[in-house]
Design a protein around this motif. Sequence first.
Motif, PDB file in Angstrom:
ATOM      1  N   LEU A  17       0.829  -1.205   0.000  1.00 13.35           N
ATOM      2  CA  LEU A  17       0.000   0.000   0.000  1.00 13.35           C
ATOM      3  C   LEU A  17       0.866   1.259   0.000  1.00 13.35           C
ATOM      4  O   LEU A  17       0.493   2.277  -0.597  1.00 13.35           O
ATOM      5  N   GLU A  18       1.997   1.210   0.668  1.00 16.58           N
ATOM      6  CA  GLU A  18       2.897   2.365   0.662  1.00 16.58           C
ATOM      7  C   GLU A  18       3.393   2.651  -0.748  1.00 16.58           C
ATOM      8  O   GLU A  18       3.538   3.800  -1.156  1.00 16.58           O
ATOM      9  N   ASP A  19       3.674   1.589  -1.519  1.00 13.78           N
ATOM     10  CA  ASP A  19       4.112   1.781  -2.907  1.00 13.78           C
ATOM     11  C   ASP A  19       2.985   2.347  -3.766  1.00 13.78           C
ATOM     12  O   ASP A  19       3.209   3.165  -4.667  1.00 13.78           O
ATOM     13  N   ILE A  20       1.747   1.915  -3.483  1.00 15.08           N
ATOM     14  CA  ILE A  20       0.600   2.382  -4.263  1.00 15.08           C
ATOM     15  C   ILE A  20       0.257   3.828  -3.912  1.00 15.08           C
ATOM     16  O   ILE A  20      -0.185   4.607  -4.758  1.00 15.08           O
ATOM     17  N   ARG A  21       0.470   4.198  -2.644  1.00 13.06           N
ATOM     18  CA  ARG A  21       0.028   5.494  -2.153  1.00 13.06           C
ATOM     19  C   ARG A  21       0.602   6.648  -2.972  1.00 13.06           C
ATOM     20  O   ARG A  21      -0.075   7.646  -3.231  1.00 13.06           O
ATOM     21  N   SER A  22       1.853   6.509  -3.392  1.00 13.63           N
ATOM     22  CA  SER A  22       2.498   7.613  -4.112  1.00 13.63           C
ATOM     23  C   SER A  22       1.866   7.870  -5.474  1.00 13.63           C
ATOM     24  O   SER A  22       1.951   8.985  -6.006  1.00 13.63           O
ATOM     25  N   GLY A  23       1.207   6.860  -6.056  1.00 19.13           N
ATOM     26  CA  GLY A  23       0.614   7.039  -7.378  1.00 19.13           C
ATOM     27  C   GLY A  23      -0.865   7.329  -7.366  1.00 19.13           C
ATOM     28  O   GLY A  23      -1.501   7.367  -8.426  1.00 19.13           O
ATOM     29  N   LEU A  24      -1.447   7.563  -6.205  1.00 20.23           N
ATOM     30  CA  LEU A  24      -2.884   7.825  -6.116  1.00 20.23           C
ATOM     31  C   LEU A  24      -3.203   9.256  -6.517  1.00 20.23           C
ATOM     32  O   LEU A  24      -2.384  10.161  -6.317  1.00 20.23           O
ATOM     33  N   PRO A  25      -4.403   9.489  -7.048  1.00 24.60           N
ATOM     34  CA  PRO A  25      -4.809  10.864  -7.398  1.00 24.60           C
ATOM     35  C   PRO A  25      -4.909  11.742  -6.152  1.00 24.60           C
ATOM     36  O   PRO A  25      -5.036  11.244  -5.028  1.00 24.60           O
ATOM     37  N   GLU A  26      -4.862  13.024  -6.370  1.00 27.00           N
ATOM     38  CA  GLU A  26      -4.948  13.969  -5.259  1.00 27.00           C
ATOM     39  C   GLU A  26      -6.307  13.846  -4.557  1.00 27.00           C
ATOM     40  O   GLU A  26      -7.348  13.772  -5.196  1.00 27.00           O
ATOM     41  N   GLY A  27      -6.288  13.811  -3.244  1.00 29.80           N
ATOM     42  CA  GLY A  27      -7.513  13.701  -2.464  1.00 29.80           C
ATOM     43  C   GLY A  27      -7.887  12.280  -2.073  1.00 29.80           C
ATOM     44  O   GLY A  27      -8.775  12.075  -1.254  1.00 29.80           O
ATOM     45  N   VAL A  28      -7.213  11.281  -2.665  1.00 40.53           N
ATOM     46  CA  VAL A  28      -7.478   9.885  -2.329  1.00 40.53           C
ATOM     47  C   VAL A  28      -6.518   9.456  -1.220  1.00 40.53           C
ATOM     48  O   VAL A  28      -5.300   9.598  -1.356  1.00 40.53           O
ATOM     49  N   VAL A  29      -7.071   8.972  -0.113  1.00 40.70           N
ATOM     50  CA  VAL A  29      -6.263   8.612   1.055  1.00 40.70           C
ATOM     51  C   VAL A  29      -6.441   7.128   1.348  1.00 40.70           C
ATOM     52  O   VAL A  29      -7.556   6.605   1.303  1.00 40.70           O
ATOM     53  N   VAL A  30      -5.359   6.446   1.634  1.00 42.96           N
ATOM     54  CA  VAL A  30      -5.391   5.034   2.022  1.00 42.96           C
ATOM     55  C   VAL A  30      -5.237   4.957   3.533  1.00 42.96           C
ATOM     56  O   VAL A  30      -4.257   5.466   4.088  1.00 42.96           O
TER      57      VAL A  30
END
Length: 486
Positions: A17-30
């Motif tokens: 999830l940490e690797d995915i977090r950097s590529g998420l759109p702005e405003g999307v929080v894991v």
Amino acid sequence: QPGANTLALTELVEEALEDIRSGLPEGVVVDPAVFRQADFISTAIGNVVEALRDASFLVVIVLFLFLLNFRTTAITLTAIPMSFLITAVMMKLFGISINTMMLGGLAIAIGELVDDAIVDVENVFRRLRENRHSSQPLPALTVVFRASSEIRNSIVFATLIVILVFMPLFFLGGVEGRLFAPLGIAYVVSILASLLVSLTLTPVLCHYLLSHSTLLERKEDGWLVRQLKWGQARMLDVTLEHPGKVILGAAVLVAFSVSLIFSPQMGRAFLPGFNEGSYTINVIADPGTSLPRSDEIGIQVERLLLEVPEVRSTGRRTGRAELDEHAEGVHYSEIDVTLTDGRPKEEIEADIRAKLAQVPNVDVNVGQPISHRIDHLLSGTFAQIAVKIFGEDLTVLRSLAEEVEQVMSTTPGVADLYIEQQVPIPQVRIQVHRTEAARYGLGVGEVTEALETALNGRSITQVLEEQRSFDVFVRLDHFWRDNLEF
């Protein structure tokens, strides 16, 4: 994943999830903390370790106060690690995994693991002291053997009686049996291991450590034992002179104890209340509520929940897919609530219910993730108590349900009371005209199969992509399936 280590798997998932977090759109929080099973497991293990630690300290203190001898205390305490070691070896030999319930069984047994050893040690010590002051002392090895033999039958039968008390756990069915069987196994195996240690290792240690102890020169017991014997002698002097009054007093106490069974304060739940550190809150609106409206209700509920000081985060699911084991319409929302340390559980739940009472026209059930699922397995609902009424007339069933609701609402302690909505579902019935179908050379089965494929869909083949396979699903487009004219 069945058979996986939940703690290790959780760490790997969070790394991904940490690797995915950097590529998420702005405003999307894991938020990985929503219903994190690893937290519940860690808390449970921590509670068991704490119980084991405290029990060990108490055993050491009590033994030393009674024996006032480091050697006898050390010999007796040897039964604890040896019993645990034998239990672990037996679990390994029979392929039984060690889980939280296993550790709970050991925590319960820890105070009894020294019972057999302390009886043996105390009797050996007493006989060695008597032999030291005897005019014709016997060899120490003979004294130890005779002293251990004196109490051997007693400790064997006492241990078997204690084990019999736990035997009903192995005959429980359902979820209770699956939960408590490991606890019973750990308890019984560790108690049998302690019996084995008391019959073998304990006499040997007594011979080597006590045979030449200077404490054998002391003729009297320790201070605490002397005080207890003095108090017991005084009590016997009084009670033996008035046997009738003693028996009457005992009978009154027994009757009082039996009466407590019928007291409202007496707990009747077989499983203790869980404290999982999180909540699962079900919000049920009227059936037929649209998804946008249900989403608005869910947002309102989440905002109210976040006003509770101990609520750290929330995660919501509105509706459940048709093929889900717990399929629900979009009028149903399930919210996972993660908590921080703070007030007692009862106060937090009362605060949550008070907040959610502000939302009109919805039913609310406050539960916990694991206990919620256990309730669902036992009764088919997520309520702790479910009243089911069976019949053919839906109108009569609704009327009876309302009567039951009125009666139960007056019962003290009832919370989150609601009637599960049973509503008619609109259906479209399609009848095939056999003669018309025959004119086109079609059988009834062919027509219904084509309709099923067009409206419900059918998997007709699979597409392979490297090591993965995907079903090819065929059905009519939404526009055609939702329009009766076509």
